[in-house]
Scaffold this motif. Sequence first.
Motif, mmCIF file in Angstrom:
data_model
loop_
_atom_site.group_PDB
_atom_site.id
_atom_site.type_symbol
_atom_site.label_atom_id
_atom_site.label_comp_id
_atom_site.label_asym_id
_atom_site.label_seq_id
_atom_site.Cartn_x
_atom_site.Cartn_y
_atom_site.Cartn_z
ATOM 1 N N PRO A 49 0.831 -1.206 0.000
ATOM 2 C CA PRO A 49 0.000 0.000 0.000
ATOM 3 C C PRO A 49 0.868 1.259 0.000
ATOM 4 O O PRO A 49 2.086 1.181 0.095
ATOM 5 C CB PRO A 49 -0.786 -0.113 1.308
ATOM 6 C CG PRO A 49 0.061 -0.948 2.197
ATOM 7 C CD PRO A 49 0.805 -1.892 1.305
ATOM 8 N N GLY A 51 3.032 4.165 1.076
ATOM 9 C CA GLY A 51 3.892 4.331 2.245
ATOM 10 C C GLY A 51 4.495 3.040 2.760
ATOM 11 O O GLY A 51 5.112 3.017 3.818
ATOM 12 N N ALA A 52 4.348 1.939 1.996
ATOM 13 C CA ALA A 52 4.857 0.652 2.473
ATOM 14 C C ALA A 52 6.385 0.621 2.474
ATOM 15 O O ALA A 52 6.995 -0.152 3.206
ATOM 16 C CB ALA A 52 4.324 -0.469 1.596
ATOM 17 N N GLY A 53 6.992 1.452 1.639
ATOM 18 C CA GLY A 53 8.446 1.443 1.547
ATOM 19 C C GLY A 53 8.961 0.977 0.195
ATOM 20 O O GLY A 53 10.153 0.705 0.033
ATOM 21 N N LYS A 54 8.081 0.918 -0.799
ATOM 22 C CA LYS A 54 8.482 0.446 -2.132
ATOM 23 C C LYS A 54 9.500 1.392 -2.768
ATOM 24 O O LYS A 54 10.569 0.973 -3.200
ATOM 25 C CB LYS A 54 7.248 0.336 -3.048
ATOM 26 C CG LYS A 54 6.151 -0.555 -2.499
ATOM 27 C CD LYS A 54 4.983 -0.660 -3.466
ATOM 28 C CE LYS A 54 4.220 0.647 -3.699
ATOM 29 N NZ LYS A 54 3.504 1.154 -2.519
ATOM 30 N N THR A 56 11.291 3.673 -1.400
ATOM 31 C CA THR A 56 12.517 3.752 -0.606
ATOM 32 C C THR A 56 13.417 2.558 -0.925
ATOM 33 O O THR A 56 14.641 2.696 -1.052
ATOM 34 C CB THR A 56 12.178 3.812 0.890
ATOM 35 O OG1 THR A 56 11.246 4.870 1.100
ATOM 36 C CG2 THR A 56 13.405 4.043 1.733
ATOM 37 N N SER B 400 13.895 17.384 3.031
ATOM 38 C CA SER B 400 12.472 17.201 3.360
ATOM 39 C C SER B 400 12.211 17.560 4.813
ATOM 40 O O SER B 400 13.119 17.722 5.579
ATOM 41 C CB SER B 400 12.039 15.770 3.110
ATOM 42 O OG SER B 400 12.862 14.896 3.833
HETATM 43 N N1 LIG Z 1 13.095 11.500 2.260
HETATM 44 C C1 LIG Z 1 12.247 11.070 3.216
HETATM 45 N N2 LIG Z 1 12.257 11.636 4.436
HETATM 46 C C2 LIG Z 1 11.414 11.212 5.396
HETATM 47 N N3 LIG Z 1 10.519 10.236 5.240
HETATM 48 C C3 LIG Z 1 10.446 9.630 4.050
HETATM 49 C C4 LIG Z 1 11.302 10.023 2.961
HETATM 50 N N4 LIG Z 1 11.012 9.243 1.892
HETATM 51 C C5 LIG Z 1 10.026 8.416 2.277
HETATM 52 N N5 LIG Z 1 9.678 8.645 3.576
HETATM 53 C C6 LIG Z 1 8.674 7.906 4.342
HETATM 54 O O1 LIG Z 1 8.942 6.541 4.223
HETATM 55 C C7 LIG Z 1 7.744 5.801 4.102
HETATM 56 C C8 LIG Z 1 7.816 4.939 2.871
HETATM 57 O O2 LIG Z 1 7.777 5.772 1.729
HETATM 58 P P1 LIG Z 1 7.886 5.200 0.258
HETATM 59 O O3 LIG Z 1 7.888 6.365 -0.648
HETATM 60 O O4 LIG Z 1 9.021 4.261 0.168
HETATM 61 O O5 LIG Z 1 6.520 4.406 0.110
HETATM 62 P P2 LIG Z 1 5.887 3.708 -1.182
HETATM 63 O O6 LIG Z 1 5.656 2.303 -0.836
HETATM 64 O O7 LIG Z 1 6.713 3.987 -2.362
HETATM 65 O O8 LIG Z 1 4.498 4.464 -1.279
HETATM 66 P P3 LIG Z 1 3.672 4.954 -2.560
HETATM 67 O O9 LIG Z 1 2.863 3.806 -3.039
HETATM 68 O O10 LIG Z 1 2.795 6.009 -1.994
HETATM 69 O O11 LIG Z 1 4.630 5.460 -3.572
HETATM 70 C C9 LIG Z 1 6.610 6.804 4.098
HETATM 71 O O12 LIG Z 1 6.044 6.839 5.376
HETATM 72 C C10 LIG Z 1 7.280 8.095 3.762
HETATM 73 O O13 LIG Z 1 6.621 9.155 4.386
#
Ligand SMILES: Nc1ncnc2c1ncn2[C@@H]1O[C@H](COP(=O)(O)OP(=O)(O)OP(=O)(O)O)[C@@H](O)[C@H]1O
Lengths: 325, 400
Positions: A49, A51-54, A56, B400
Amino acid sequence: MAVTPPEIDDMPDPIVIADNLEKRFDGLTAVDGVSFTIREGQIFGLLGPNGAGKSTTISMLSTYLRPTAGDASIDGLSIGREADAIKKIIGVVPQDIALYPTLTAMQNLRFYGKIYGLGGSHLESRCRELLELMELWERRDDRVEEFSGGMKRRVNMAAGLLHHPRFLLLDEPTVGVDPQSREHIFETIFRIRDSGTTILYTSHYMEEVELLCDFITIIDRGRVIAAGTLRELLKILGEGGVIELEIAGGECPGGLTARLEGHASVTAVKQEKNRLLISSDNSAHSLPPVMRELEAAGCEVASLELYSPNLEKLFIHLTGRELRE
Amino acid sequence: MRNLWNVTIKDMLIVGKDRGAWIFLLITPLIVITVASFALGPAFEGGSIEAELLLADEDGGAVSSGLVEAFRKNENVVVVDAGRGECEALEKDGQEYEVALVIPAGFSGAVEAGGRAELEVFVDPNSNITRPFLVSVIQGTASRLSAVEVAAKVSVLEVMKVAPGADAAAVAGTAAAAAASELEDEPVQAAISNVGGVEDLNPFDTQAPGYSVMFMLFGVMTAAEGLLLERESGTLGRLLVAPVSRASILGGKLLAQFAIAILQITLLFTVGHFVFGMNLGNSIAGLALMIVVTAWTATAFGILLASMVKTRRQLSAVGILSVLLMSALGGSWWPLDIVPEFMRQLGHLTINAWALDGLNDLILRGKGLDAVLPEAGVLLAYGAVCFIIGIRMFRFRSVS
Ligand SMILES: Nc1ncnc2c1ncn2[C@@H]1O[C@H](COP(=O)(O)OP(=O)(O)OP(=O)(O)O)[C@@H](O)[C@H]1O
Ligand SMILES: [Mg+2]
C-alpha cells in the motif's frame, strides 16, 4: 489480456540480492529489514500500500539512498561500494516523471542517451526505436509539457531503457494512466523482459502484479509479509476459495473460530470483529458445515460472499487492512 | 568531462527555447536602460528625433491618462489622437504613421489591481525609421509602471519582516510613491554629477553598465532557480542514479550559466553601441576581461544563493532582495561618487561596485586594460570564495 506467467522449472541465477535492507528517516523506519532475491529474466513484483516502503527500497537499490543497515548486490556489485558500476547496468524509471518539460521527447531522450554514453547514429536509431515502441514517434518533436500524463509516463520509461539495462527498476509506471496506455505499458514490459532484461516492478494495484509478475513480494510498513509466485501466495488463502461472512449484531462467540478450523476442508479462519474470512480447499463443500456451526452458535448471518482467492484478499487476510486505504 | 558538456548543452537548449528567459535577460534590461537614459534627456535633445505616435485611449482611467501624459511630455514624441480603427489599419501597407498605440478599456483597472495589463501596439511592417524608437519609448514608459510596482512590493516585504502588523497597503502606497520619485530624480542628479569633463557623453554610457550588471545578477538568480527546480522536479535525482558525476552535473550547469551571462552582457553592450551609440571605451581587451570576470562572479554568486535556501520560493525572496540591495549599494542606479565615504566603502562589499569601478574606468574614463586589473583580481577572488562555499553547501537531494 490473459497472460499467465511462465512456470519456472529450473531456477535461473540470482541477479539481485537484497539482504536485510533497512532505511530510517529520523524517527521513521521506512524500510525495516527487507530481504529478497530476484532471478535473471524475472518480472519481480513489489506490492504494497501507499507508504509501504516500495520507493525507498528502489531508491536504495538504485544507489540514490544509502541504506541505514543491510546491503544489496546487483549482478555481484555491492550498492554501497560499487555504486558507479551499478549505475551503468541499471535502468531507473522513477515514480515521479523526471523529464525536462520544455524539451521535446526526442531532446529528452537524446540527453539521457548521451549521459549513458550513447552517441551518433546509434543514439538516433535507439531513440527512434523506443519512441516507436512507445507509439510516440509522431510526437517526437513536441514539447513534453504538451503531453498527456500517460504519454509522459511512456517517455519517462523510454529514458530508462535507452542503454539496454540488465536490470530495470519500474516504480509504479502506470499511476495516472488510462486503461489503454496501461495495456500498452504492460505489453512493453513483456517485450523488455523477453529481450533479456530483469525487471523490478512496484505497484499498489494487485491486479497489475497478478498479471505481470513471475514472483511477488508483498511489503507493508517496511516489512516483507509474504513472498512467492502468485500460486504459492494464493495457496495461503486456500486453493478452493474464500467464504466471507458478516455476523448480524456484534461479535461472534468465542471458540467459534477454533470449531470452524476443525473441519477438514477449512484451511484457515480469520476473524475481525463481526467479519469472518474462511479459506478452504473447496468452498462449496465447506459451506454447509460452516452454516451449521454458525447456527449452533446462535449467530445470524447478515451477508455472505464466496470468491476465488486474490492478492487483495490475501493482504486483508495477512494484515487485517485493505491494500488501498 | 564529456558529461559535463552534455549537461551544459542541455541547459543552454532549455534556456534557448525559453522565450520568457530571453525577454527577461535582454529586452527588460534594454527597456529599463532606455528609460533611465531618456530620463537624462540630453541624448535626444535638439530635435534629433521627432516621431509621430498614433494613440487611442479607450480606457480613459487614471493610469492610462498618466501614460498619455508621459508620452505628451516626451519632447521627441508627437502624439496624434486617433480611434482604434485608424490604429489597426496601420498593419496594412501605405500608411502615413509607423506606430500606433491602443490603450484598451480596463487597462487602468488591471494595473491598479496588480493584474496583467496589456497595451496594443500596431506597427507598419514596411517602414522603420521611427519604429524602434517609438516602440522602445512605449515599452520603457510602460515598464516604468511595473518597475515602480516591484520596488513597492520589496519594500512591503521588508516592512512585513520587521513589523508583521504593519498596514501593507499603506506601506506599499508610500513605497511606490517614493520609488517613483526615485526613478525620476536619482539618475538625473547622479549622471549630471558624474559627467563633468567628458565630452559627448551618451546617457547610455552611464546607465548601461550599472543596469546590465544588475540584470546579470537577476539572470543568475533565475538560473539558480532552475537548479532548484531540477532538484524539486526529480530530474536531479534521476541524474544521480545515472552514470554521471556530481561534479559534471553542477559544473555543466554552472558553465551554461556562465556562458549565458557573458552572452547577455555582450549582447546588451552590442545593442547599446550600435543602436544607441553607447561608447565602449578604448580597450576591447579590458572590456572582455571585465565581462568575463563579472560573469564568473555572478555565476558563483548564483550557486551560493542556491545552496543557502531550501525552496525556490525562498530563493526568489532572498535573491530579489539581495540583488536589489547590492544594486543600490553597489552603484548600479547612481554612481558611488555621489554617496558619502562610508557608504562607498560599504558598497564595495558588493559585486556591482567592483564590476562598475572597472567598467566605468573603461567606458567613462577611457582607460586601458592595465587600469582594471585590480578590479578583475578582486572579482576573481570574490567569485572563488562564493564558488567554493556554494558547491560545498549545495545539497543534491531535496531537503524534506
Ligand atoms: N526523504 C524522506 N524523508 C522522510 N521520510 C520519508 C522520505 N522518503 C520516504 N519517507 C517515508 O517513508 C515511508 C515509505 O515511503 P515510500 O515512498 O518508500 O513508500 P511507497 O511504498 O513507495 O508508497 P507509494 O505507493 O505512496 O509510492 C513513508 O512513510 C514516507 O513518508
Ligand atoms: Mg512510491
